[in-house]
Design an enzyme around this catalytic site. Sequence first.
Site, PDB file in Angstrom:
ATOM      1  N   ILE A   9       0.240  -2.201   4.539  1.00 19.93           N
ATOM      2  CA  ILE A   9       0.042  -0.878   3.971  1.00 19.93           C
ATOM      3  C   ILE A   9       1.015  -0.773   2.802  1.00 19.93           C
ATOM      4  O   ILE A   9       2.201  -1.062   2.938  1.00 19.93           O
ATOM      5  CB  ILE A   9       0.282   0.232   5.023  1.00 19.93           C
ATOM      6  CG1 ILE A   9       0.061   1.620   4.410  1.00 19.93           C
ATOM      7  CG2 ILE A   9       1.644   0.132   5.677  1.00 19.93           C
ATOM      8  CD1 ILE A   9       0.136   2.757   5.433  1.00 19.93           C
ATOM      9  N   SER A  10       0.519  -0.415   1.633  1.00 19.81           N
ATOM     10  CA  SER A  10       1.353  -0.394   0.431  1.00 19.81           C
ATOM     11  C   SER A  10       2.465   0.639   0.557  1.00 19.81           C
ATOM     12  O   SER A  10       2.340   1.641   1.268  1.00 19.81           O
ATOM     13  CB  SER A  10       0.501  -0.077  -0.803  1.00 19.81           C
ATOM     14  OG  SER A  10      -0.421  -1.105  -1.067  1.00 19.81           O
ATOM     15  N   GLN A  11       3.565   0.389  -0.161  1.00 25.49           N
ATOM     16  CA  GLN A  11       4.654   1.359  -0.157  1.00 25.49           C
ATOM     17  C   GLN A  11       4.178   2.663  -0.800  1.00 25.49           C
ATOM     18  O   GLN A  11       3.355   2.647  -1.729  1.00 25.49           O
ATOM     19  CB  GLN A  11       5.876   0.809  -0.892  1.00 25.49           C
ATOM     20  CG  GLN A  11       5.701   0.694  -2.395  1.00 25.49           C
ATOM     21  CD  GLN A  11       6.967   0.257  -3.102  1.00 25.49           C
ATOM     22  OE1 GLN A  11       6.984  -0.777  -3.746  1.00 25.49           O
ATOM     23  NE2 GLN A  11       8.016   1.036  -2.988  1.00 25.49           N
TER      24      GLN A  11
END
Length: 211
Positions: A59-61
């Site tokens: 999950i992207s920052q």
Amino acid sequence: MTSQRTRERLIQRLYEEGLSNAQVLEVIRRTPRHLFVDEALAHRAYEDTALPIGHNQTISQPYMVARMSELLLAAGPLDKVLEIGTGSGYQTAVLAQLVERVFSVERIKVLQDRAKERLVELNLRNVVFRWGDGWEGWPALAPYNGIIVTAVATDVPQALLDQLAPGGRLVIPVGSGEVQQLMLIIREDEGFSRHVLGAVRFVPLLNGPLA
């Protein structure tokens, strides 16, 4: 660690790092990121960092989700956005609250199925999903006013350029390994303008659907 205070600290950090679109920041603030990670990692959900979601994906920052969303919306509201890489569904959920319609493609079916469940739980009904190869985009429903790619491509897929509407914006990480750059590509009257926006780190955009 999923308290409102924890979320507010994240938003303050994003603001201090230069993100200024109030609509994007508000959507990030109210979107429950802890629902998009494994329960064992929920205490880290509001850290500004990427987290594993299985299947060698992340999950992207939050900073990158907000940054890419800002870039898409910089020219005004969008009614039709293509997302390449549903993943956990977090970026999808953010987009669904910012644009009229989202069309999301994912090659790993189990990830997309989980993402669908999360968006239903949040009552986000303006997203259509496709299980398939992100390199191909979704030509049957093109063109799109915006396209966002959440994995790094070795080069900009021609199919995505072809599916971009006039004036449309494509936000995509390009490169491989340690050398990756975030790019903004805009479809102009005479072709495409390309803007390199700095170094990033994403998982690779792979070919072919995977059950």
